[in-house]
Design a protein around this motif. Structure first.
Motif, PDB file in Angstrom:
ATOM      1  N   SER A   6     -17.110  31.457   6.447  1.00  0.00           N
ATOM      2  CA  SER A   6     -17.023  29.986   6.898  1.00  0.00           C
ATOM      3  C   SER A   6     -15.658  29.658   7.006  1.00  0.00           C
ATOM      4  CB  SER A   6     -17.648  29.222   5.811  1.00  0.00           C
ATOM      5  OG  SER A   6     -17.208  29.280   4.567  1.00  0.00           O
ATOM      6  N   ARG A  23     -16.670  22.229   6.833  1.00  0.00           N
ATOM      7  CA  ARG A  23     -16.868  23.632   6.792  1.00  0.00           C
ATOM      8  C   ARG A  23     -17.978  24.277   7.772  1.00  0.00           C
ATOM      9  NH1 ARG A  23     -16.012  27.708   2.075  1.00  0.00           N
ATOM     10  NH2 ARG A  23     -14.348  26.061   1.795  1.00  0.00           N
ATOM     11  N   TYR A  24     -17.587  25.327   8.590  1.00  0.00           N
ATOM     12  CA  TYR A  24     -18.219  25.610   9.897  1.00  0.00           C
ATOM     13  C   TYR A  24     -18.333  26.942   9.705  1.00  0.00           C
ATOM     14  CZ  TYR A  24     -17.240  21.172  12.112  1.00  0.00           C
ATOM     15  OH  TYR A  24     -17.426  20.035  12.303  1.00  0.00           O
ATOM     16  N   SER A  25     -19.610  27.838  10.095  1.00  0.00           N
ATOM     17  CA  SER A  25     -19.751  29.123  10.281  1.00  0.00           C
ATOM     18  C   SER A  25     -18.867  29.473  11.235  1.00  0.00           C
ATOM     19  CB  SER A  25     -21.161  29.413  10.425  1.00  0.00           C
ATOM     20  OG  SER A  25     -21.548  30.538  11.114  1.00  0.00           O
ATOM     21  N   SER A  28     -20.354  29.404  14.879  1.00  0.00           N
ATOM     22  CA  SER A  28     -20.425  28.024  15.380  1.00  0.00           C
ATOM     23  C   SER A  28     -19.649  27.872  16.704  1.00  0.00           C
ATOM     24  CB  SER A  28     -19.955  26.786  14.433  1.00  0.00           C
ATOM     25  OG  SER A  28     -20.471  26.785  13.279  1.00  0.00           O
ATOM     26  N   LEU A  33     -18.576  22.219  17.839  1.00  0.00           N
ATOM     27  CA  LEU A  33     -17.729  21.229  17.280  1.00  0.00           C
ATOM     28  C   LEU A  33     -17.444  20.060  18.044  1.00  0.00           C
ATOM     29  CD1 LEU A  33     -14.992  24.059  16.564  1.00  0.00           C
ATOM     30  CD2 LEU A  33     -16.581  23.187  14.892  1.00  0.00           C
ATOM     31  N   ARG A  36     -19.915  17.480  17.201  1.00  0.00           N
ATOM     32  CA  ARG A  36     -19.542  16.986  15.966  1.00  0.00           C
ATOM     33  C   ARG A  36     -18.340  15.772  16.013  1.00  0.00           C
ATOM     34  NH1 ARG A  36     -20.445  18.431  10.212  1.00  0.00           N
ATOM     35  NH2 ARG A  36     -19.644  16.683   9.264  1.00  0.00           N
ATOM     36  N   THR A  69     -17.045  31.079  20.121  1.00  0.00           N
ATOM     37  CA  THR A  69     -17.310  30.940  18.806  1.00  0.00           C
ATOM     38  C   THR A  69     -16.081  30.565  18.033  1.00  0.00           C
ATOM     39  OG1 THR A  69     -16.971  33.215  18.045  1.00  0.00           O
ATOM     40  CG2 THR A  69     -19.213  32.392  18.973  1.00  0.00           C
TER      41      THR A  69
END
Length: 118
Positions: A6, A23-25, A28, A33, A36, A69
């Protein structure tokens, strides 16, 4: 089973304020993003994106592509383990909208040109 990586990311806006960090994987997408950023856009800003197509994310001097990603966009150098990655947000209104909003003077322009050949 290994834990998925992450990454902490915060988004720096045009006026120097930030959204996040969140916090992002590593899996993602940039498209996620952008969604968001648009949904968490602070109230009262003079520039407000209407959708994700008006938002560009820049990391390490590169404009990120929607289908990439976070793990693919992350640069290995200059990052501190456990640190926060800063992505810059640029809002660019769609071109079609800008063209229709501009006032166009359709009056014919007078051509004032003289040539003298000796």
């Amino acid at each position: 089973m290994p834990e998925e990586e992450s990454i902490d990311i915060k988004f720096r806006l045009y006026d120097g304020s930030d959204i996040g960090p969140f916090r992002y994987s590593a899996a993602s997408t940039v498209d996620f993003l952008k969604q968001r950023v648009v949904s968490d856009w602070p109230k009262g800003k003079t520039v407000v994106p209407k959708g994700i197509n008006e938002v560009k994310l820049i990391s390490s001097g590169k404009i990120l592509e929607n289908n990439k990603t976070v793990g693919q966009c992350k640069t290995p150098f200059g990052e501190i383990a456990g640190g926060v990655i800063v992505m810059h947000v640029v809002v660019q209104p769609s071109l079609a909208k800008t063209k229709t909003e501009k006032k166009v003077d359709k009056a014919p322009k007078a051509v004032i040109c003289t040539c003298t050949i000796l």
